[in-house]
Design a protein around this motif. Structure first.
Motif, PDB file in Angstrom:
ATOM      1  N   GLY A 128       0.806  -1.214   0.000  1.00 13.13           N
ATOM      2  CA  GLY A 128       0.000   0.000   0.000  1.00 13.13           C
ATOM      3  C   GLY A 128       0.833   1.255   0.000  1.00 13.13           C
ATOM      4  N   THR A 129       2.131   1.146   0.344  1.00 13.04           N
ATOM      5  CA  THR A 129       2.918   2.394   0.338  1.00 13.04           C
ATOM      6  C   THR A 129       3.638   2.503  -1.020  1.00 13.04           C
ATOM      7  N   PRO A 130       3.969   3.733  -1.468  1.00  9.98           N
ATOM      8  CA  PRO A 130       4.635   3.841  -2.782  1.00  9.98           C
ATOM      9  C   PRO A 130       5.941   3.070  -2.851  1.00  9.98           C
ATOM     10  N   PHE A 131       6.569   2.765  -1.676  1.00  7.24           N
ATOM     11  CA  PHE A 131       7.851   2.066  -1.724  1.00  7.24           C
ATOM     12  C   PHE A 131       7.574   0.594  -2.026  1.00  7.24           C
ATOM     13  N   MET A 132       7.583   0.218  -3.308  1.00 13.07           N
ATOM     14  CA  MET A 132       7.440  -1.168  -3.792  1.00 13.07           C
ATOM     15  C   MET A 132       6.112  -1.787  -3.373  1.00 13.07           C
ATOM     16  N   GLY A 133       5.126  -1.011  -2.929  1.00 14.38           N
ATOM     17  CA  GLY A 133       3.967  -1.693  -2.382  1.00 14.38           C
ATOM     18  C   GLY A 133       2.675  -1.410  -3.124  1.00 14.38           C
ATOM     19  N   ARG A 134       2.662  -0.464  -4.083  1.00 14.32           N
ATOM     20  CA  ARG A 134       1.368  -0.148  -4.694  1.00 14.32           C
ATOM     21  C   ARG A 134       1.511  -0.136  -6.210  1.00 14.32           C
ATOM     22  N   ILE A 135       0.593  -0.793  -6.911  1.00 14.64           N
ATOM     23  CA  ILE A 135       0.640  -0.752  -8.383  1.00 14.64           C
ATOM     24  C   ILE A 135      -0.763  -0.455  -8.868  1.00 14.64           C
ATOM     25  N   PRO A 136      -0.872   0.171 -10.064  1.00 18.34           N
ATOM     26  CA  PRO A 136      -2.223   0.456 -10.587  1.00 18.34           C
ATOM     27  C   PRO A 136      -2.982  -0.846 -10.824  1.00 18.34           C
ATOM     28  N   GLU A 137      -4.291  -0.817 -10.502  1.00 21.11           N
ATOM     29  CA  GLU A 137      -5.116  -2.015 -10.655  1.00 21.11           C
ATOM     30  C   GLU A 137      -5.170  -2.440 -12.119  1.00 21.11           C
ATOM     31  N   GLY A 138      -5.512  -3.736 -12.347  1.00 13.16           N
ATOM     32  CA  GLY A 138      -5.777  -4.188 -13.714  1.00 13.16           C
ATOM     33  C   GLY A 138      -4.486  -4.233 -14.524  1.00 13.16           C
ATOM     34  N   ILE A 139      -4.628  -4.163 -15.810  1.00 11.41           N
ATOM     35  CA  ILE A 139      -3.498  -4.396 -16.721  1.00 11.41           C
ATOM     36  C   ILE A 139      -2.637  -3.148 -16.741  1.00 11.41           C
ATOM     37  N   ASN A 140      -1.336  -3.276 -16.499  1.00 13.14           N
ATOM     38  CA  ASN A 140      -0.453  -2.099 -16.517  1.00 13.14           C
ATOM     39  C   ASN A 140       0.888  -2.498 -17.103  1.00 13.14           C
ATOM     40  N   ILE A 141       1.767  -1.519 -17.173  1.00 16.11           N
ATOM     41  CA  ILE A 141       3.020  -1.738 -17.904  1.00 16.11           C
ATOM     42  C   ILE A 141       3.957  -2.564 -17.036  1.00 16.11           C
ATOM     43  N   HIS A 198       5.779  -2.081 -13.065  1.00 17.79           N
ATOM     44  CA  HIS A 198       6.858  -1.267 -12.489  1.00 17.79           C
ATOM     45  C   HIS A 198       7.788  -2.196 -11.738  1.00 17.79           C
ATOM     46  N   ILE A 199       9.098  -2.032 -11.949  1.00 20.13           N
ATOM     47  CA  ILE A 199      10.069  -2.920 -11.299  1.00 20.13           C
ATOM     48  C   ILE A 199       9.938  -2.772  -9.786  1.00 20.13           C
ATOM     49  N   ALA A 200       9.690  -1.506  -9.314  1.00 24.95           N
ATOM     50  CA  ALA A 200       9.630  -1.326  -7.848  1.00 24.95           C
ATOM     51  C   ALA A 200       8.236  -1.701  -7.371  1.00 24.95           C
ATOM     52  N   SER A 201       7.910  -2.998  -7.411  1.00 26.55           N
ATOM     53  CA  SER A 201       6.601  -3.440  -6.889  1.00 26.55           C
ATOM     54  C   SER A 201       6.791  -4.853  -6.363  1.00 26.55           C
ATOM     55  N   GLY A 202       5.723  -5.428  -5.828  1.00 24.32           N
ATOM     56  CA  GLY A 202       5.789  -6.827  -5.391  1.00 24.32           C
ATOM     57  C   GLY A 202       6.511  -6.988  -4.083  1.00 24.32           C
ATOM     58  N   THR A 203       6.336  -6.004  -3.207  1.00 26.83           N
ATOM     59  CA  THR A 203       6.929  -6.007  -1.838  1.00 26.83           C
ATOM     60  C   THR A 203       8.232  -6.812  -1.781  1.00 26.83           C
ATOM     61  N   ASN A 257      -7.725 -10.662  -6.496  1.00 26.59           N
ATOM     62  CA  ASN A 257      -7.111  -9.909  -5.395  1.00 26.59           C
ATOM     63  C   ASN A 257      -5.594  -9.995  -5.390  1.00 26.59           C
ATOM     64  N   ALA A 258      -4.994 -10.748  -6.324  1.00 28.58           N
ATOM     65  CA  ALA A 258      -3.534 -10.920  -6.224  1.00 28.58           C
ATOM     66  C   ALA A 258      -2.847  -9.564  -6.346  1.00 28.58           C
ATOM     67  N   GLN A 259      -3.265  -8.755  -7.296  1.00 30.81           N
ATOM     68  CA  GLN A 259      -2.564  -7.465  -7.493  1.00 30.81           C
ATOM     69  C   GLN A 259      -2.686  -6.606  -6.254  1.00 30.81           C
ATOM     70  N   GLU A 260      -3.876  -6.616  -5.679  1.00 29.82           N
ATOM     71  CA  GLU A 260      -4.075  -5.694  -4.562  1.00 29.82           C
ATOM     72  C   GLU A 260      -3.341  -6.195  -3.321  1.00 29.82           C
ATOM     73  N   GLU A 261      -3.368  -7.545  -3.061  1.00 34.37           N
ATOM     74  CA  GLU A 261      -2.798  -8.050  -1.809  1.00 34.37           C
ATOM     75  C   GLU A 261      -1.283  -8.185  -1.892  1.00 34.37           C
ATOM     76  N   THR A 262      -0.755  -8.482  -3.099  1.00 39.94           N
ATOM     77  CA  THR A 262       0.703  -8.736  -3.124  1.00 39.94           C
ATOM     78  C   THR A 262       1.428  -7.748  -4.040  1.00 39.94           C
ATOM     79  N   ALA A 263       0.719  -6.808  -4.612  1.00 38.83           N
ATOM     80  CA  ALA A 263       1.351  -5.761  -5.439  1.00 38.83           C
ATOM     81  C   ALA A 263       2.278  -6.357  -6.474  1.00 38.83           C
ATOM     82  N   SER A 264       1.881  -7.509  -7.088  1.00 40.60           N
ATOM     83  CA  SER A 264       2.764  -8.016  -8.168  1.00 40.60           C
ATOM     84  C   SER A 264       1.894  -8.403  -9.345  1.00 40.60           C
ATOM     85  N   ASN A 265       2.434  -8.157 -10.555  1.00 36.00           N
ATOM     86  CA  ASN A 265       1.624  -8.395 -11.758  1.00 36.00           C
ATOM     87  C   ASN A 265       1.500  -9.886 -12.055  1.00 36.00           C
TER      88      ASN A 265
END
Lengths: 521, 149, 88, 115
Positions: B97-110, B112-117, C42-50
């Protein structure tokens, strides 16, 4: 504090795993530190397992969802994550694997004295087996059951191939690995069929869905795959050929651990047939299949054991025949359970179940003791076959006493734990069909006969000059044997104390499928 | 085994780095593109096998020793376990949920490397385990036969 | 004798599998999809990974990946134990 | 769609795998048939998660209106494949050692030599 207790099953799995991997790093510095490190970690794991057992007995199921506070996500009634579900039966079985791995690590301090090569890897594999065994007993997820089944198989195969003096351990390990790999793949096919139909991998969830949609043809196919693969792994008769090699060729502490690993897949068989399928399968047919399987296993096991020449292969065949008792006990329980209407469980069905489950723990204890004494004899004399051993009683008094205790227990003589569980199985099997008890008693007599022969040829007999003054085994091996011998006597003298506290809740937990499902939804 | 000809050695040394980079790319982008720790580790493991084939056992053993590979594997596994089971509940809840690797736009997006906690370090650690595992197997199987032993 | 029994068992096993394959589930039309539906949403929202597969591997079913890394390490250690004699 | 063709392929692969396992005596052939069985089971697991006309479940630049295939079976298969590799590596290492100590790869010979 409550939240910490919920996490105990995960700790019981992760502690030996992390410590086992660290052993590879620590081992380079000093042997003493590594030995103490390994045995203390496995001792702590055993304490955690005992704590979980009493926690579960006192206030019911422990369910721990990895990575989320409660089992199903908010506003969603299907479990999505992996859930460790520990009921009395799972905690009971983990006791066996925890105890044997701890005593095996203690026993192995001095057992591999000649070639100190690769002991780091040996201890790492032993701890990973402990972690895999605990995981298998605690997990409530079908695919996770397959993963932990595979961990215990491969680490056991590695340990079987450890004693590399002659070629035989490699062949034994190869045969064991082929059997384990094929049975695990068949188990995975069964999981695939279940997942394809119900899109759920949690045992409670699948049981719930299966009740709604009834027991289809694919479920029977999956049940056949499960029962076949787990019976093959547990060493039931049609596929028991790998056991004499796997138990006979390995070092003694590993044969002890292997006995509990086979019992784990027996537990897997009960978990699948009771908690997953439970009431929606016609249990009488499955019950009779398990009973007949048990009778065959008993009889063929003891018949083959009498003609054996080496100590460990003889004990391996006895291990097969004792597995028959467990199958008989639980099979009679299943038949009685299903024949009466769902509500009332006939008394003897409940008793048979308790006898079978109690025999699992007893067998782990006294069979482990027997393997350790055989290991002590081989450690001292480096001779395996029965004919050229003799008159060890004067040289190794402690081992002789331990062997007598173990042999009396396996033959079912009164003051020892073997008798305590066998008598329950005899009584309940007699009510269902007297022929069952007749066979069981005959097998017990044959077991006693073959162990008297072993005792006479190994410990008594004329004085042999080459075993002059070989002396007793080192203290760490004595401690392991003493632990098992005292447990054998303790369980034998106070059977109903043990049955009331540990075995009855385990039997009830196994039968009550609703409780298991309730834990999840 | 004996090493192959000079040409193969030079090509192997040229190609080793790109394979290494490609394997690391697969590992690091595990949470964006199909791939992850296991696939990336397998790619780099195959690069190690290529070095053994090209340079022969004696030459290659100078670079990949059994003891170091074993400790890399055990160390990576211990760190993975600690990070995933012990620390992740605290780190992940803070980062999600925080911008530091924790939040990505919902649905289909490009992507971002800094994501996925904490997926990025976890994938790299799993890749290390698989990579050193492959290395150990290649080292051991290479010592079995071969005329220049 | 062993060949005939083996062939009989094999044929029965194959017909079982074929029966299960053709009549049971239909390929491409799963009956239930609630567990996977939840994860896909919910995967994107809970784990922030594509990559949803990675989030399943490392978050929802992380014990599987842990067990699998252990299997790999156990196999490598067993190979070291088996081929150890040559290492020296 | 194509009347469960993948499941039929799984059944055929299992047939081949078990045939090799039961009737072949060479250690390497036994290892190969175990690998075939593992391949068949992995194929079965993957094909369970397919949805009609679906797209891989990765949100990076995925086409818009397509449904997504299930992610769980694909994760299960990654685990099953790595377990398959582990079992195969160990079996090959063991058959190498058996070949050295007994000089032959034929299981009948090995049993006879062991006596």
């Amino acid at each position: 504090m409550i939240e910490f207790i919920q996490k105990l099953p995960l700790i019981a799995i992760l502690l030996p795993l992390i410590a086992g991997l660290a052993t590879i790093l620590i081992g380079k510095y000093s042997e003493k530190i590594r030995n103490i490190w390994v045995s203390s970690i496995l001792g702590i794991t055993l304490l955690v397992i005992v704590a979980i057992l009493f926690e579960v007995i006192r206030n019911g199921l422990i369910t721990y969802t990895l990575g989320a506070p409660q089992t199903t996500p908010e506003a969603w009634d299907v479990p999505v994550r992996i859930i460790l579900e520990v009921d009395a039966m799972g905690a009971f079985i983990a006791l066996g694997i925890g105890l044997t791995t701890f005593l095996a690590s203690l026993y192995s301090w001095r057992f591999f004295d000649e070639d100190r090569l690769g002991m780091n890897t040996y201890y790492a594999l032993l701890m990973i087996t402990a972690a895999g065994g605990a995981g298998f007993a605690y997990t409530g997820d079908l695919f996770n059951l397959f993963v932990f089944l595979e961990i215990t198989s491969i680490s056991a195969a590695g340990l079987v191939a450890f004693w590399s003096k002659k070629g035989t351990p490699y062949e034994a390990s190869f045969k064991f690995l082929v059997i384990s790999a094929v049975s695990a793949m068949m188990f995975l096919m069964g999981v695939g069929f279940i997942y394809g139909q119900y899109n759920a991998l949690n045992i409670g969830m699948v049981a719930e869905r299966m009740m709604e949609t009834g027991f289809g043809t694919l479920d029977q196919l999956a049940l056949g795959l499960f029962v076949a693969s787990l019976a093959m792994k547990a060493g039931a008769v049609p596929m028991h050929m790998w056991i004499p090699d796997a138990y006979g060729e390995t070092p003694a502490p590993i044969s002890m651990v292997m006995v509990t690993i086979s019992q784990l897949s027996l537990y897997g068989l009960f978990r699948v047939s009771f908690s997953l399928y439970g009431f929606n399968l016609d249990g009488v047919a499955l019950g009779w299949i398990i009973v007949i399987l048990g009778l065959l296993t008993m009889f063929i096991g003891v018949m083959m054991a009498i003609i054996q020449k080496t100590i460990k292969r003889l004990m391996a065949y006895h291990a097969i025949s004792q597995t028959g008792y467990m199958l008989l006990g639980v099979g009679v329980g299943l038949v009685a359970l299903m024949s009466g209407d769902a509500g009332s469980i006939p008394i003897y069905g409940q008793q048979a179940m308790e006898g079978g489950i109690f025999h699992i723990l007893n067998h782990a204890i006294y069979k482990g003791l027997l393997f350790l004494t055989a290991g002590a004899v081989i450690y001292k004399t480096n001779v395996r076959s029965l004919d050229d051993l003799g008159s060890l009683a004067r040289e190794m008094p402690f081992t002789t006493v331990a062997f007598v205790v173990g042999a009396a227990a396996i033959a079912g003589l009164p003051p020892f734990n073997g008798f305590a569980s066998k008598i329950i199985i005899y009584q309940s099997a007699y009510i269902l069909n007297p022929f069952l008890t007749a066979v069981a008693m005959l097998v017990s007599v044959l077991t006693l006969a073959s162990f008297v022969k072993v005792f006479q040829s190994v410990f008594l007999g004329p004085k042999k000059e080459e075993i002059e003054g070989i002396g007793e085994v080192p203290p760490s091996m004595k401690a392991a044997m003493f632990g098992l011998a005292s447990l054998t006597i303790l369980f034998g003298l106070f059977p109903d104390l043990v049955v009331e506290t540990i075995v009855v809740p385990a039997a009830e937990a196994l039968i009550d499928q609703q409780g298991y499902i309730g834990g999840i939804l | 085994m004996k090493g192959l000809s000079r040409i193969v050695e030079s090509i192997a040394s040229l190609v080793f780095i790109p394979i290494l980079v490609f394997g690391l790319y697969i590992m690091v982008h595990g949470h964006l593109t199909p791939g992850g720790g296991f696939q990336g580790g397998a790619i780099v493991g195959s690069a190690i096998a290529m070095i053994f084939v090209a340079y022969g056992t004696i030459e290659a053993n100078k670079h990949f020793k059994l003891t170091s590979l074993l400790s890399i594997m055990a160390g990576a596994a211990v760190v993975y376990l600690l990070l995933k089971e012990v620390f992740s509940p605290y780190i992940k809840d803070v980062m999600i949920g925080t911008p530091f690797m924790g939040r990505i736009p919902e649905g289909i997006n490009i992507g971002h490397i800094a994501s996925g906690t904490i997926f990025l370090p976890l994938n790299v650690l799993v890749g290390l385990i698989v990579l050193s595992g492959f290395g150990i197997v290649v080292v051991l199987f290479n010592q079995l036969g071969g005329n220049d032993q | 004798m062993r060949k005939k029994v083996g062939l009989l068992v094999l044929f029965m096993f194959f017909s079982f599998m074929l029966f299960g394959a053709t009549t049971g589930m239909s390929f491409g039309e799963p009956e239930y999809d609630d567990m996977d539906g939840y994860i896909l949403e919910n995967a994107q929202e809970e784990t922030a990974s594509n990559n949803v597969v990675t989030s399943v591997l490392l978050e929802y079913r992380s014990l599987d990946t842990l067990g699998e890394a252990t299997v790999l390490i156990t196999a490598i250690l067993s190979v070291v134990v088996v081929l150890r004699r040559f290492a020296q | 769609m194509i009347l469960n063709l993948p499941f039929i392929a799984v059944a055929v692969l299992l047939l081949i795998g078990f045939y090799g396992l039961l009737f072949k005596d060479n250690l390497i052939k036994i290892t190969m048939s175990v690998v075939i069985i593992e391949g068949a089971v992995n194929l079965f697991l993957v094909s369970l998660g397919y949805v009609e006309g679906a797209v891989p479940p990765v949100y990076t630049m995925a086409p818009f209106e397509e449904p997504m295939a299930f992610a769980v079976p694909q994760a299960l298969v990654i685990t099953a494949i790595v377990i398959g590799i582990a079992v195969t590596t160990l079996m090959l290492a063991l058959s190498v050692r058996i070949y050295q100590t007994y000089g032959t790869l034929d299981t009948k010979e090995v049993r006879r030599l062991r006596g």
